[in-house]
Design a protein around this motif. Structure first.
Motif, PDB file in Angstrom:
ATOM      1  N   VAL A  40     -81.610 -49.733   1.314  1.00 52.65           N
ATOM      2  CA  VAL A  40     -80.158 -49.570   1.372  1.00 52.65           C
ATOM      3  C   VAL A  40     -79.792 -48.148   1.793  1.00 52.65           C
ATOM      4  CG1 VAL A  40     -78.039 -49.527  -0.018  1.00 52.65           C
ATOM      5  CG2 VAL A  40     -79.639 -51.434  -0.230  1.00 52.65           C
ATOM      6  N   VAL A  41     -80.450 -47.150   1.211  1.00 56.34           N
ATOM      7  CA  VAL A  41     -80.135 -45.756   1.552  1.00 56.34           C
ATOM      8  C   VAL A  41     -80.454 -45.486   3.024  1.00 56.34           C
ATOM      9  CG1 VAL A  41     -80.809 -43.349   1.147  1.00 56.34           C
ATOM     10  CG2 VAL A  41     -80.332 -44.854  -0.786  1.00 56.34           C
ATOM     11  N   GLU A  42     -81.638 -45.885   3.490  1.00 54.02           N
ATOM     12  CA  GLU A  42     -82.004 -45.639   4.880  1.00 54.02           C
ATOM     13  C   GLU A  42     -81.065 -46.366   5.844  1.00 54.02           C
ATOM     14  OE1 GLU A  42     -86.167 -46.407   5.522  1.00 54.02           O
ATOM     15  OE2 GLU A  42     -86.723 -45.084   3.854  1.00 54.02           O
ATOM     16  N   SER A  43     -80.719 -47.610   5.532  1.00 55.21           N
ATOM     17  CA  SER A  43     -79.820 -48.371   6.392  1.00 55.21           C
ATOM     18  C   SER A  43     -78.423 -47.757   6.422  1.00 55.21           C
ATOM     19  CB  SER A  43     -79.727 -49.823   5.918  1.00 55.21           C
ATOM     20  OG  SER A  43     -80.985 -50.443   5.972  1.00 55.21           O
ATOM     21  N   ALA A  44     -77.929 -47.377   5.257  1.00 58.21           N
ATOM     22  CA  ALA A  44     -76.581 -46.790   5.185  1.00 58.21           C
ATOM     23  C   ALA A  44     -76.540 -45.440   5.893  1.00 58.21           C
ATOM     24  CB  ALA A  44     -76.157 -46.648   3.723  1.00 58.21           C
ATOM     25  N   LEU A  45     -77.570 -44.616   5.712  1.00 54.56           N
ATOM     26  CA  LEU A  45     -77.586 -43.312   6.383  1.00 54.56           C
ATOM     27  C   LEU A  45     -77.695 -43.459   7.892  1.00 54.56           C
ATOM     28  CD1 LEU A  45     -79.766 -41.166   3.963  1.00 54.56           C
ATOM     29  CD2 LEU A  45     -77.321 -40.936   4.428  1.00 54.56           C
ATOM     30  N   SER A  46     -78.472 -44.419   8.341  1.00 57.24           N
ATOM     31  CA  SER A  46     -78.596 -44.661   9.783  1.00 57.24           C
ATOM     32  C   SER A  46     -77.245 -45.047  10.374  1.00 57.24           C
ATOM     33  CB  SER A  46     -79.631 -45.757  10.040  1.00 57.24           C
ATOM     34  OG  SER A  46     -79.691 -46.070  11.398  1.00 57.24           O
ATOM     35  N   GLU A  47     -76.545 -45.950   9.705  1.00 54.63           N
ATOM     36  CA  GLU A  47     -75.212 -46.372  10.164  1.00 54.63           C
ATOM     37  C   GLU A  47     -74.231 -45.214  10.115  1.00 54.63           C
ATOM     38  OE1 GLU A  47     -72.066 -48.863  11.465  1.00 54.63           O
ATOM     39  OE2 GLU A  47     -74.241 -49.126  11.528  1.00 54.63           O
ATOM     40  N   ALA A  48     -74.278 -44.423   9.063  1.00 48.22           N
ATOM     41  CA  ALA A  48     -73.367 -43.280   8.933  1.00 48.22           C
ATOM     42  C   ALA A  48     -73.604 -42.273  10.050  1.00 48.22           C
ATOM     43  CB  ALA A  48     -73.553 -42.616   7.563  1.00 48.22           C
ATOM     44  N   GLU A  49     -74.861 -41.976  10.342  1.00 50.04           N
ATOM     45  CA  GLU A  49     -75.169 -41.025  11.411  1.00 50.04           C
ATOM     46  C   GLU A  49     -74.691 -41.539  12.756  1.00 50.04           C
ATOM     47  OE1 GLU A  49     -79.349 -40.341  10.986  1.00 50.04           O
ATOM     48  OE2 GLU A  49     -79.065 -39.183   9.142  1.00 50.04           O
ATOM     49  N   GLU A  50     -74.842 -42.838  12.992  1.00 47.70           N
ATOM     50  CA  GLU A  50     -74.379 -43.413  14.257  1.00 47.70           C
ATOM     51  C   GLU A  50     -72.865 -43.312  14.383  1.00 47.70           C
ATOM     52  OE1 GLU A  50     -74.381 -47.731  16.445  1.00 47.70           O
ATOM     53  OE2 GLU A  50     -76.141 -47.182  15.280  1.00 47.70           O
ATOM     54  N   LYS A  83     -87.907 -56.406   1.248  1.00 48.04           N
ATOM     55  CA  LYS A  83     -89.272 -56.914   1.126  1.00 48.04           C
ATOM     56  C   LYS A  83     -89.924 -57.038   2.502  1.00 48.04           C
ATOM     57  CE  LYS A  83     -91.935 -60.613  -1.006  1.00 48.04           C
ATOM     58  NZ  LYS A  83     -91.887 -61.853  -1.778  1.00 48.04           N
ATOM     59  N   ALA A  84     -89.159 -57.522   3.494  1.00 51.93           N
ATOM     60  CA  ALA A  84     -89.688 -57.664   4.852  1.00 51.93           C
ATOM     61  C   ALA A  84     -90.028 -56.295   5.452  1.00 51.93           C
ATOM     62  CB  ALA A  84     -88.676 -58.386   5.740  1.00 51.93           C
ATOM     63  N   ALA A  85     -89.275 -55.278   5.072  1.00 54.13           N
ATOM     64  CA  ALA A  85     -89.520 -53.924   5.567  1.00 54.13           C
ATOM     65  C   ALA A  85     -90.546 -53.183   4.698  1.00 54.13           C
ATOM     66  CB  ALA A  85     -88.211 -53.136   5.609  1.00 54.13           C
ATOM     67  N   ARG A  86     -91.014 -53.853   3.650  1.00 53.94           N
ATOM     68  CA  ARG A  86     -91.979 -53.261   2.710  1.00 53.94           C
ATOM     69  C   ARG A  86     -91.434 -51.982   2.085  1.00 53.94           C
ATOM     70  NH1 ARG A  86     -97.655 -55.243   4.027  1.00 53.94           N
ATOM     71  NH2 ARG A  86     -97.242 -56.855   5.560  1.00 53.94           N
ATOM     72  N   LYS A  87     -90.187 -52.079   1.645  1.00 54.86           N
ATOM     73  CA  LYS A  87     -89.518 -50.958   0.998  1.00 54.86           C
ATOM     74  C   LYS A  87     -88.860 -51.446  -0.277  1.00 54.86           C
ATOM     75  CE  LYS A  87     -88.472 -48.676   5.311  1.00 54.86           C
ATOM     76  NZ  LYS A  87     -87.514 -48.040   6.163  1.00 54.86           N
ATOM     77  N   SER A  88     -88.538 -50.494  -1.137  1.00 55.83           N
ATOM     78  CA  SER A  88     -87.740 -50.857  -2.303  1.00 55.83           C
ATOM     79  C   SER A  88     -86.323 -51.142  -1.818  1.00 55.83           C
ATOM     80  CB  SER A  88     -87.721 -49.707  -3.318  1.00 55.83           C
ATOM     81  OG  SER A  88     -86.967 -48.623  -2.819  1.00 55.83           O
ATOM     82  N   LEU A 146     -80.266 -58.382   0.718  1.00 59.65           N
ATOM     83  CA  LEU A 146     -80.836 -57.026   0.711  1.00 59.65           C
ATOM     84  C   LEU A 146     -82.258 -57.022   0.155  1.00 59.65           C
ATOM     85  CD1 LEU A 146     -77.736 -54.950  -0.437  1.00 59.65           C
ATOM     86  CD2 LEU A 146     -78.769 -55.006   1.849  1.00 59.65           C
ATOM     87  N   GLN A 147     -82.486 -57.789  -0.882  1.00 59.58           N
ATOM     88  CA  GLN A 147     -83.835 -57.863  -1.446  1.00 59.58           C
ATOM     89  C   GLN A 147     -84.821 -58.446  -0.440  1.00 59.58           C
ATOM     90  OE1 GLN A 147     -82.696 -60.144  -4.929  1.00 59.58           O
ATOM     91  NE2 GLN A 147     -82.973 -58.368  -6.279  1.00 59.58           N
ATOM     92  N   THR A 148     -84.418 -59.497   0.256  1.00 54.49           N
ATOM     93  CA  THR A 148     -85.277 -60.127   1.255  1.00 54.49           C
ATOM     94  C   THR A 148     -85.572 -59.177   2.405  1.00 54.49           C
ATOM     95  OG1 THR A 148     -84.375 -62.288   0.664  1.00 54.49           O
ATOM     96  CG2 THR A 148     -85.514 -62.127   2.780  1.00 54.49           C
TER      97      THR A 148
END
Length: 95
Positions: free
Chosen positions: A39-49, A29-34, A24-26
């Motif tokens: 984690v929040v954006e990824s989890a929300l995207s999956e939840a919405e789908e 970092k690649a996405a230039r995000k904390s 998750l850290q890697t």
């Protein structure tokens, strides 16, 4: 112009393996995000789908009538689909 970010007031604690945390850290970092934002954006995207087919939708009177007619209509014969189900599948037990 950037929109103001909503204040986060809720907390979610997670237990991770060291490997999962590094991944998750890697990725963050690649996405230039904390890590938290990632984690929040990824989890929300999956939840919405996953919830997309459970969303409320509305129809006007004509749309509702056509929707109900489609539900009440007898099923159409689909010869190619019928043939597909008659043929053995690679998931069928081998005899």
């Amino acid at each position: 112009m950037t929109l103001p970010r909503p204040t986060r007031t809720e907390k979610l604690d997670l237990r991770l393996t060291p490997s999962a945390k590094r991944t998750l850290q890697t990725a963050a970092k690649a996405a230039r995000k904390s890590v938290g934002d990632f984690v929040v954006e990824s989890a929300l995207s999956e939840a919405e789908e996953r919830l997309a087919d459970r969303r409320i939708f509305s129809l006007d009177e004509d749309g509702w009538r056509r929707f109900v007619e489609a539900l009440d209509a007898p099923p159409r014969r689909l010869p190619r689909l019928e043939r597909l189900f008659r043929e053995p599948s690679l998931f069928d037990p081998q005899t």
